[in-house]
Design an enzyme around this catalytic site. Structure first.
Site, short mmCIF file in Angstrom:
data_model
loop_
_atom_site.label_atom_id
_atom_site.label_comp_id
_atom_site.label_asym_id
_atom_site.label_seq_id
_atom_site.Cartn_x
_atom_site.Cartn_y
_atom_site.Cartn_z
N ASP A 205 5.38 0.99 -3.25
CA ASP A 205 6.00 1.28 -1.57
C ASP A 205 7.06 -0.03 -0.51
O ASP A 205 7.31 1.01 0.77
CB ASP A 205 4.69 1.00 -0.81
CG ASP A 205 3.88 1.63 0.53
OD1 ASP A 205 3.96 2.85 0.75
OD2 ASP A 205 3.85 0.85 1.45
N SER A 229 3.61 5.08 6.33
CA SER A 229 3.55 5.49 5.23
C SER A 229 1.93 6.63 5.44
O SER A 229 0.64 6.52 5.74
CB SER A 229 2.45 4.60 3.94
OG SER A 229 3.87 3.67 3.24
N GLN A 279 7.30 10.17 -1.36
CA GLN A 279 6.27 9.28 -0.12
C GLN A 279 6.52 9.82 1.00
O GLN A 279 8.11 10.35 0.85
CB GLN A 279 6.39 7.77 -0.32
CG GLN A 279 5.10 7.78 1.18
CD GLN A 279 5.67 6.01 1.06
OE1 GLN A 279 6.29 5.80 2.44
NE2 GLN A 279 5.01 5.46 0.55
#
Length: 288
Positions: A205, A229, A279
């Protein structure tokens, strides 16, 4: 957190009920819980319900609410299916009465089959030729923008060495990609595959939305853009070790509707493809 042991203390959850686990949070420089932490803790919870030796091969998740750093996070695991070859788990994360995150994870028994992968870019600089985030802070701390400097000053269990360094004072759009070498601090030996996958998920991430931001660097930066996110998916292909640098190679095919999409591949230094990531994140201009 300064070493892999510190990170494992955060990622390893406390069992509090039947398929129910609690976790605590540590900041990475954001006022909210780091998405990678929630991802990895949810995987830890799911793995704790796998008793047949199956290996995590994919996960898909959504971030629903910003996590509060001061509150514990409770992870509830639903056993969706244990089939002949695959096991599926669904994890829901709560803070008090609020659901902040959901994840589905699939585990597969070890099987033999066909094998191929894309090649790693071998023309990029090696980590020994590059400055780490720590090096940049030491050498350029006086001129780094305050928000970036504050972010770099946070202690982390991972060292990052970006191949392409963005100069925040050059207001020009850049190609929508980034490559970052990373390595754990401390002694990451004798970790089993499930734990290594949880750590890799935590790291995945980091940096990924930077590729989408690069394409708009003439006007967009972390100080004038609200980012978060929104969802995160990951596929795990091969076993690996953390005893050397790994490469996170990321590109962004699209930004639109205040969202940026990025996908990445994680390689060993020898070019073995370990995992792939995708993502979509919020990229909302802040209008003052």
């Amino acid at each position: 957190m300064t070493t892999v042991d510190d990170l494992l203390n955060i990622l390893t959850l406390k069992k509090v009920g039947n398929n129910e686990y609690n976790g605590i949070s540590k900041t990475v420089g954001s006022p909210n819980v780091f998405g990678g932490q929630v991802l990895a803790q949810a995987i830890n919870a799911a793995c704790r319900t796998i008793t047949n030796g199956r290996i995590l091969h994919s996960m898909h998740s959504y971030f629903l609410e910003a996590g509060n750093l001061e509150l514990p996070i409770t992870y509830n695991v639903s056993i969706v299916r244990d089939g002949g070859s695959f096991s599926v788990r669904r994890v829901t994360a709560h803070q008090k009465e609020t659901t902040i995150f959901i994840l589905s994870a699939s585990f597969h028994k070890k099987e033999e089959g066909y094998n191929h992968q894309i090649e790693m870019n071998n023309t990029i600089k090696q980590p020994e030729e590059l400055l780490s985030w720590t090096d940049m802070l030491e050498q350029f701390g006086e001129v780094i923008p305050p928000r970036t400097k504050e972010f770099l000053q946070v202690d982390r269990p991972v060292e990052f060495k970006p191949v392409e360094v963005v100069n925040p004072f050059n207001k020009e759009d850049l190609p929508p990609f980034t490559n970052v070498w990373f390595k754990l601090k401390g002694n990451p030996t004798q970790l089993d595959l499930a734990v290594k996958q949880q750590i890799l998920t935590y790291i995945s991430d980091y940096n990924i939305l930077a590729a989408a931001m690069n394409r708009h660097a003439s006007k967009a930066h972390w100080g004038n853009t609200q980012t978060a996110s929104l969802d995160h998916s990951m596929w795990y292909f091969r076993d690996f070790d953390f005893d050397d640098w790994l490469l996170y190679s990321i590109e962004s095919p699209n930004t639109s509707n205040a969202r940026g999409f990025a996908k990445g591949n994680i390689f060993s230094r020898e070019g073995k493809l370990i995992a792939s990531v995708a993502q979509e994140g919020l990229m909302r201009p802040i209008h003052k």
